[in-house]
Design an enzyme around this catalytic site. Structure first.
Site, PDB file in Angstrom:
ATOM      1  N   ASP A  77     -37.764   0.742 -82.848  1.00 13.40           N
ATOM      2  CA  ASP A  77     -38.189  -0.612 -83.182  1.00 13.40           C
ATOM      3  C   ASP A  77     -39.555  -0.661 -83.385  1.00 13.40           C
ATOM      4  OD1 ASP A  77     -37.985  -3.282 -83.463  1.00 13.40           O
ATOM      5  OD2 ASP A  77     -36.829  -3.786 -81.756  1.00 13.40           O
TER       6      ASP A  77
ATOM      7  N   GLU B 233     -43.538  -0.776 -88.033  1.00 15.23           N
ATOM      8  CA  GLU B 233     -44.293  -1.123 -89.022  1.00 15.23           C
ATOM      9  C   GLU B 233     -45.815  -0.561 -88.876  1.00 15.23           C
ATOM     10  OE1 GLU B 233     -43.227  -3.653 -86.986  1.00 15.23           O
ATOM     11  OE2 GLU B 233     -41.558  -3.801 -88.422  1.00 15.23           O
TER      12      GLU B 233
ATOM     13  N   ASP C  69     -36.283  -9.172 -88.087  1.00 14.14           N
ATOM     14  CA  ASP C  69     -35.722 -10.108 -86.977  1.00 14.14           C
ATOM     15  C   ASP C  69     -35.692 -11.434 -88.017  1.00 14.14           C
ATOM     16  OD1 ASP C  69     -35.992  -8.299 -84.988  1.00 14.14           O
ATOM     17  OD2 ASP C  69     -38.034  -8.932 -84.357  1.00 14.14           O
TER      18      ASP C  69
END
Length: 645
Positions: free
Chosen positions: A380, A383, A456
């Site tokens: 997760d 980035e 998300d």
């Protein structure tokens, strides 16, 4: 006076002296007092363009997303000629022409069809920066009046054809930067940098690529003309796609979050007891001991994780666990990372561009979880994300990485992060195929065994409508494995999961999700198991069973991805590009060669308007009714039916 005024108005910026062109072993070099330009033949349909200011050193900044030069640019036969102020380089499939006076390049087919050209007045510019040897670079191209453009990763604007828009290429949650642009004319531009960049076509006559920090202009032009051929060339340069284990193509159960070992076991047992097809379950975040994100230590809700995994495996359920690159400052691994200088300065994130950082992340964290028996890792926040609050920006722009300036390597992190885990996994064992789920991606990442999800996103119809073109552009960016949080991640308001209107949204999202390459439900809600969606449960069960009826077909397509560089989820322009009506259709797609899927994207809908491309006969999946292509139709779409042809 009018003539003088006219000359003043149309006067051009003083242009540099004509370029002097010299043939080389792999193409040609051209230079004048302003810049040096190199054009290299990488293959019959691929050329590499590199340009730098005159007097700047011929540097070679790391580009680890590319395969080594023998694979990414093996070369091909070409012919070189010069006449009438134009230098030409011709391969079997592509012609490159350089105007000596204007210094702009044009790319054509051997039949003389113009594919792409740089603009004639100073097409390439280099603005000095505060970083020695680095420039703010830009290359200005001239698209034709009709072509459509695609790719560039995954973005949430809702656009499919990016013509007339500006696209920021900087990683953040729900926005993925892959600087590969495909045109409906059958060519692609691979803007070969990880720098924070923009594709700018807001002025229709110019299509510009701009990067904030680079040592040179560096791009490839690829020619198909079929989009599958372009993506084959791209993967030959940046890496082919491995085959996932068969179970990874089945149904994934997840939610934010399961809080105990027993809850995980009970959910898996609930699927088996109800005879609902299921292949995998996910342990989301906060499984770690309080304040210990980054340490492989479970909280008190997990008493014997290896035993839990043995129980799941005995029930033929596979399990994936969330592992973050960002660590709590109280975690032991954070303390070690900080002491050894393995973090990105000013963040709580390990530096994945540092080989020692990648070793640390596996040896002291993820590898210890792998030894327990987990079947996959959910990487997760790749980035990456830094400490809260989230601000939705590409955070590496103003950081310093091991590989170099964050501005120059803004977009590289997800590639290095997933690559490190994948390589260590394969070094540990060859008996279990790699499966990684992650939130961001970059060039070359398709080779590491990672699926990407769209981030998300909100649990709204607005968000659902945007997922379809986002996923199709991601597929056209060379990355074939993609999924969404079925139902969305963020609830639109508290209690929404129990409302009939929200269950309708979930059902439509679930229908669409069953025709994504990876089929996975997830979201921030109190329940997310199929049987808990009481109003739509029979329909969800039917869709789940349909996915499993299609598993032989899907797994065959998966092998085709690996063996032939195929793409499973296919925008219509890939297979029906000769039909201009398909160029701007981003809410329908082919699922392999057999199924045209038209998701229902509006609430209370009982029918769906869709287009059947020309060049084929179409049969309604549900009724068998035959219809000729080249027309719009209105298909029945009750809640328990997604239109398929």
């Amino acid at each position: 006076a009018p003539a003088a005024l006219s000359q003043t108005v149309i006067a051009e910026y003083p242009h540099p002296a004509p370029m002097q062109v010299t043939e080389t072993r792999d193409g040609f070099t051209a230079q004048n007092s302003r810049e040096v330009l190199q054009v290299s033949v990488c293959g019959d349909s691929v050329v590499h363009v590199v340009a730098r200011p005159a007097g700047a050193p011929d540097t070679s900044s790391p580009r680890p997303w590319m395969l080594d030069n023998a694979e990414s640019c093996p070369g091909a036969a070409f012919k070189f000629s010069q006449e009438n102020g134009t230098a030409s380089l011709s391969t079997a499939k592509l012609v490159v022409r350089l105007s000596d006076a204007r210094s702009n390049l044009e790319f054509q087919t051997p039949q003389g069809e113009s594919l792409l050209h740089e603009r004639p007045n100073l097409p390439r510019t280099y603005l000095p920066t505060n970083t020695s040897g680095r420039y703010h670079i830009e290359d200005r191209f001239g698209p034709d009046a009709t072509e459509a453009i695609y790719g560039l990763g995954q973005h949430q604007s809702g656009m499919f054809d990016y013509r007339g828009s500006v696209v920021e290429l900087g990683q953040n949650n729900t926005d993925i930067a892959i600087p590969l642009l495909l045109s409906s004319k059958g060519y692609a531009i691979l803007w070969n940098t990880a720098a924070f960049s923009y594709m700018d076509n807001h002025f229709p006559l110019e299509l510009n690529f701009e990067s904030m920090l680079a040592d040179k202009i560096d791009y490839y032009v690829l020619y198909g003309p079929q989009m599958d051929s372009i993506l084959h060339e791209y993967r030959s340069m940046t890496g082919h796609v491995p085959l996932f284990p068969e179970w990874a193509y089945g149904f994934w159960q997840s939610k934010d979050r399961y809080k105990t070992q027993q809850e995980m076991l009970d959910v898996a047992a609930g699927y088996r007891q109800r005879h609902i097809p299921l292949d995998a379950i996910v342990q989301d975040w906060f499984w770690w001991k309080n304040g210990g994100k980054g340490d492989p230590v479970f909280n008190s809700g997990y008493t014997d994780v290896p035993a839990e995994l043995r129980t799941l495996h005995a029930e033929h359920v596979h399990a994936m666990i969330s592992a973050w690159a960002m660590m709590d400052t109280t975690a032991k691994n954070y303390q070690r990372m900080h002491e050894e200088g393995l973090e990105i300065p000013g963040t709580q994130v390990y530096d994945a561009t540092n080989p020692a950082g990648r070793d640390f992340f596996w040896n002291d964290f993820v590898g210890k979880l792998f030894a327990q028996g987990w079947d996959g890792f959910w990487l997760d926040s790749s980035e990456p994300e830094e400490a809260y609050p989230h601000i939705g920006d590409a955070i590496l722009r103003y950081k310093q990485l091991h590989i170099g300036s964050g501005l120059e390597y803004t977009n590289i992190y997800p590639f290095e992060h997933t690559l490190g885990v994948s390589r260590h996994w394969q070094q540990t064992t060859q008996q279990k195929r790699v499966f990684i789920l992650t939130r961001s991606a970059f060039m070359g990442q398709q080779r590491v065994g990672a699926t990407v999800w769209s981030g998300d996103v909100y649990s709204t119809w607005w968000a659902l409508r945007r997922q379809v073109p986002a996923g199709l552009n991601f597929a056209l960016s060379g990355y074939p494995y993609w999924t969404t949080d079925i139902g969305g991640y963020h609830e639109p308001f508290p209690g929404a999961a129990n409302l009939p209107a929200y269950q309708e949204l979930y059902a439509r999202w679930y229908e669409y999700g069953a025709f994504c390459p990876v089929f996975r439900t997830h979201g921030h809600r109190d329940h997310n198991e199929l049987w808990t969606w009481d109003r739509v449960y029979p329909m969800l069960l039917a869709v789940d069973r349909l996915r499993y009826r299609l598993m032989p077909y899907i797994y065959s397509l998966a092998w085709k991805v690996t063996s032939d560089d195929y793409t499973i989820q296919r925008p219509l322009v890939m297979d029906f590009g000769t039909d201009p009506a398909t160029w701007d259709i981003g809410n329908q797609f082919m699922f392999g060669p057999a199924f045209l899927v038209s998701p229902v994207l509006k609430d209370h809908a009982t029918e769906r308007r869709l287009y059947l491309p020309t060049g084929a006969e179409w049969y309604d999946f549900w009724t068998g009714e035959r219809t000729d292509g080249g027309k719009d139709i209105t298909a029945p779409a009750p809640l328990d039916r997604i239109p398929i042809d």
